[in-house]
Design a protein around this motif. Structure first.
Motif, PDB file in Angstrom:
ATOM      1  N   ARG A  16     167.170  21.649  43.554  1.00  0.00           N
ATOM      2  CA  ARG A  16     167.273  22.357  44.834  1.00  0.00           C
ATOM      3  C   ARG A  16     166.767  23.789  44.709  1.00  0.00           C
ATOM      4  O   ARG A  16     166.148  24.316  45.625  1.00  0.00           O
ATOM      5  N   ASP A  17     167.032  24.413  43.564  1.00  0.00           N
ATOM      6  CA  ASP A  17     166.765  25.846  43.397  1.00  0.00           C
ATOM      7  C   ASP A  17     165.458  26.173  42.680  1.00  0.00           C
ATOM      8  O   ASP A  17     165.229  27.336  42.343  1.00  0.00           O
ATOM      9  N   VAL A  18     164.588  25.195  42.457  1.00  0.00           N
ATOM     10  CA  VAL A  18     163.347  25.458  41.721  1.00  0.00           C
ATOM     11  C   VAL A  18     162.597  26.644  42.317  1.00  0.00           C
ATOM     12  O   VAL A  18     162.195  27.564  41.605  1.00  0.00           O
ATOM     13  N   GLY A  19     162.400  26.646  43.624  1.00  0.00           N
ATOM     14  CA  GLY A  19     161.629  27.707  44.269  1.00  0.00           C
ATOM     15  C   GLY A  19     162.293  29.065  44.165  1.00  0.00           C
ATOM     16  O   GLY A  19     161.657  30.052  43.764  1.00  0.00           O
ATOM     17  N   SER A  20     163.568  29.135  44.509  1.00  0.00           N
ATOM     18  CA  SER A  20     164.265  30.428  44.478  1.00  0.00           C
ATOM     19  C   SER A  20     164.438  30.924  43.043  1.00  0.00           C
ATOM     20  O   SER A  20     164.342  32.130  42.787  1.00  0.00           O
ATOM     21  N   ASP A  21     164.659  30.013  42.100  1.00  0.00           N
ATOM     22  CA  ASP A  21     164.756  30.430  40.690  1.00  0.00           C
ATOM     23  C   ASP A  21     163.423  30.978  40.202  1.00  0.00           C
ATOM     24  O   ASP A  21     163.379  31.992  39.497  1.00  0.00           O
ATOM     25  N   PHE A  22     162.324  30.308  40.598  1.00  0.00           N
ATOM     26  CA  PHE A  22     161.014  30.758  40.144  1.00  0.00           C
ATOM     27  C   PHE A  22     160.702  32.150  40.686  1.00  0.00           C
ATOM     28  O   PHE A  22     160.086  32.966  40.001  1.00  0.00           O
ATOM     29  N   GLN A  23     161.144  32.429  41.910  1.00  0.00           N
ATOM     30  CA  GLN A  23     160.942  33.772  42.479  1.00  0.00           C
ATOM     31  C   GLN A  23     161.660  34.838  41.657  1.00  0.00           C
ATOM     32  O   GLN A  23     161.274  36.000  41.667  1.00  0.00           O
ATOM     33  N   ARG A  24     162.707  34.439  40.939  1.00  0.00           N
ATOM     34  CA  ARG A  24     163.441  35.358  40.064  1.00  0.00           C
ATOM     35  C   ARG A  24     162.966  35.243  38.613  1.00  0.00           C
ATOM     36  O   ARG A  24     163.680  35.629  37.697  1.00  0.00           O
ATOM     37  N   ASN A  25     161.783  34.638  38.425  1.00  0.00           N
ATOM     38  CA  ASN A  25     161.205  34.445  37.091  1.00  0.00           C
ATOM     39  C   ASN A  25     162.066  33.573  36.192  1.00  0.00           C
ATOM     40  O   ASN A  25     162.171  33.824  34.994  1.00  0.00           O
ATOM     41  N   ARG A  26     162.668  32.578  36.786  1.00  0.00           N
ATOM     42  CA  ARG A  26     163.500  31.643  36.021  1.00  0.00           C
ATOM     43  C   ARG A  26     163.017  30.223  36.270  1.00  0.00           C
ATOM     44  O   ARG A  26     162.735  29.849  37.397  1.00  0.00           O
ATOM     45  N   ILE A  27     162.945  29.455  35.205  1.00  0.00           N
ATOM     46  CA  ILE A  27     162.630  28.033  35.291  1.00  0.00           C
ATOM     47  C   ILE A  27     163.675  27.309  34.451  1.00  0.00           C
ATOM     48  O   ILE A  27     163.753  27.539  33.244  1.00  0.00           O
ATOM     49  N   TYR A  28     164.452  26.467  35.089  1.00  0.00           N
ATOM     50  CA  TYR A  28     165.519  25.759  34.377  1.00  0.00           C
ATOM     51  C   TYR A  28     165.154  24.324  34.025  1.00  0.00           C
ATOM     52  O   TYR A  28     165.930  23.643  33.379  1.00  0.00           O
ATOM     53  N   LEU A  29     163.986  23.874  34.462  1.00  0.00           N
ATOM     54  CA  LEU A  29     163.540  22.541  34.069  1.00  0.00           C
ATOM     55  C   LEU A  29     163.107  22.590  32.606  1.00  0.00           C
ATOM     56  O   LEU A  29     162.587  23.612  32.147  1.00  0.00           O
ATOM     57  N   PRO A  30     163.310  21.509  31.864  1.00  0.00           N
ATOM     58  CA  PRO A  30     162.927  21.497  30.444  1.00  0.00           C
ATOM     59  C   PRO A  30     161.431  21.752  30.249  1.00  0.00           C
ATOM     60  O   PRO A  30     160.597  21.140  30.919  1.00  0.00           O
ATOM     61  N   MET A  31     161.102  22.656  29.351  1.00  0.00           N
ATOM     62  CA  MET A  31     159.700  22.976  29.064  1.00  0.00           C
ATOM     63  C   MET A  31     158.926  21.726  28.636  1.00  0.00           C
ATOM     64  O   MET A  31     157.760  21.572  28.985  1.00  0.00           O
ATOM     65  N   GLU A  32     159.581  20.857  27.901  1.00  0.00           N
ATOM     66  CA  GLU A  32     158.939  19.609  27.468  1.00  0.00           C
ATOM     67  C   GLU A  32     158.484  18.798  28.686  1.00  0.00           C
ATOM     68  O   GLU A  32     157.407  18.208  28.699  1.00  0.00           O
ATOM     69  N   ASP A  33     159.303  18.785  29.749  1.00  0.00           N
ATOM     70  CA  ASP A  33     158.941  18.053  30.970  1.00  0.00           C
ATOM     71  C   ASP A  33     157.822  18.773  31.717  1.00  0.00           C
ATOM     72  O   ASP A  33     156.912  18.135  32.252  1.00  0.00           O
ATOM     73  N   LEU A  34     157.888  20.096  31.762  1.00  0.00           N
ATOM     74  CA  LEU A  34     156.825  20.863  32.425  1.00  0.00           C
ATOM     75  C   LEU A  34     155.479  20.571  31.771  1.00  0.00           C
ATOM     76  O   LEU A  34     154.478  20.331  32.457  1.00  0.00           O
ATOM     77  N   ARG A  35     155.465  20.572  30.434  1.00  0.00           N
ATOM     78  CA  ARG A  35     154.219  20.281  29.702  1.00  0.00           C
ATOM     79  C   ARG A  35     153.768  18.846  29.963  1.00  0.00           C
ATOM     80  O   ARG A  35     152.585  18.598  30.194  1.00  0.00           O
ATOM     81  N   ARG A  36     154.694  17.920  29.926  1.00  0.00           N
ATOM     82  CA  ARG A  36     154.377  16.504  30.119  1.00  0.00           C
ATOM     83  C   ARG A  36     153.654  16.261  31.444  1.00  0.00           C
ATOM     84  O   ARG A  36     152.756  15.427  31.527  1.00  0.00           O
ATOM     85  N   PHE A  37     154.046  17.013  32.478  1.00  0.00           N
ATOM     86  CA  PHE A  37     153.464  16.807  33.800  1.00  0.00           C
ATOM     87  C   PHE A  37     152.429  17.872  34.178  1.00  0.00           C
ATOM     88  O   PHE A  37     152.015  17.958  35.327  1.00  0.00           O
ATOM     89  N   GLY A  38     152.003  18.665  33.192  1.00  0.00           N
ATOM     90  CA  GLY A  38     150.972  19.669  33.445  1.00  0.00           C
ATOM     91  C   GLY A  38     151.437  20.799  34.341  1.00  0.00           C
ATOM     92  O   GLY A  38     150.638  21.364  35.083  1.00  0.00           O
ATOM     93  N   CYS A  39     152.710  21.101  34.265  1.00  0.00           N
ATOM     94  CA  CYS A  39     153.289  22.147  35.115  1.00  0.00           C
ATOM     95  C   CYS A  39     153.856  23.284  34.284  1.00  0.00           C
ATOM     96  O   CYS A  39     154.921  23.818  34.584  1.00  0.00           O
ATOM     97  N   GLU A  40     153.145  23.656  33.226  1.00  0.00           N
ATOM     98  CA  GLU A  40     153.606  24.781  32.430  1.00  0.00           C
ATOM     99  C   GLU A  40     153.631  26.021  33.305  1.00  0.00           C
ATOM    100  O   GLU A  40     153.051  26.034  34.389  1.00  0.00           O
ATOM    101  N   SER A  50     151.823  20.672  43.934  1.00  0.00           N
ATOM    102  CA  SER A  50     150.692  19.839  43.531  1.00  0.00           C
ATOM    103  C   SER A  50     151.171  18.425  43.227  1.00  0.00           C
ATOM    104  O   SER A  50     152.364  18.176  43.094  1.00  0.00           O
ATOM    105  N   PRO A  51     150.239  17.476  43.085  1.00  0.00           N
ATOM    106  CA  PRO A  51     150.637  16.124  42.670  1.00  0.00           C
ATOM    107  C   PRO A  51     151.388  16.128  41.329  1.00  0.00           C
ATOM    108  O   PRO A  51     152.324  15.349  41.146  1.00  0.00           O
ATOM    109  N   ASP A  52     150.981  17.003  40.402  1.00  0.00           N
ATOM    110  CA  ASP A  52     151.688  17.100  39.117  1.00  0.00           C
ATOM    111  C   ASP A  52     153.125  17.552  39.330  1.00  0.00           C
ATOM    112  O   ASP A  52     154.053  17.039  38.706  1.00  0.00           O
ATOM    113  N   PHE A  53     153.300  18.520  40.211  1.00  0.00           N
ATOM    114  CA  PHE A  53     154.634  19.026  40.503  1.00  0.00           C
ATOM    115  C   PHE A  53     155.498  17.936  41.133  1.00  0.00           C
ATOM    116  O   PHE A  53     156.659  17.760  40.769  1.00  0.00           O
TER     117      PHE A  53
END
Length: 138
Positions: A16-40, A50-53
């Motif tokens: 739910r908070d991906v957008g608002s967290d990102f605005q605060r320079n925070r990403i709580y999703l696992p980095m391994e998952d971000l890399r896996r889906f090309g969303c570093e 994006s489709p990757d997102f």
């Protein structure tokens, strides 16, 4: 039960908070998952919706749903009555998760939330199910 439900709630909050967290320079999703889906982080910042997102969010949605299923599966039938408050919270959070999915995982703008009517509907549904269970066991 509590552990799996806690994981499910936390995953729902994170999604739910991906957008608002990102605005605060925070990403709580696992980095391994971000890399896996090309969303570093860099791509995350540039691509946003994006489709990757969407694939990443679907993967995390599926993970959260699995936690809800594991929680319910680990609750002994004799404990269900005592765990009604947790069942209410589970229903609310799982409904929120569904609303996030139904919005196409568009969490970049306005925060997805349940209206008062949607919350009341969740509680009423649980109440009616509990009444039906009592009649079956009577």
């Amino acid at each position: 039960y509590a552990r799996y439900l806690g994981y499910a709630f936390q995953m729902t909050n994170i999604l739910r908070d991906v957008g608002s967290d990102f605005q605060r320079n925070r990403i709580y999703l696992p980095m391994e998952d971000l890399r896996r889906f090309g969303c570093e982080e860099g791509a995350f910042r540039e691509k946003k919706y994006s489709p990757d997102f969407i694939s990443l969010m679907q993967f995390e949605y599926d993970r959260a749903k699995a936690f809800y299923r594991k929680a319910l599966g680990s609750l002994h039938p004799d404990d269900r009555r005592n765990m009604r408050p947790a069942a209410v919270m589970s229903s609310l959070y799982e409904s929120l998760l569904e609303k996030i999915r139904e919005a196409g995982f568009d969490v970049w703008g306005q925060k997805v939330s349940l209206s008062g009517w949607e919350k009341a509907s969740c509680v009423l549904r649980l109440f009616l199910n509990a009444c039906g269970e009592r009649r079956e066991h009577a």
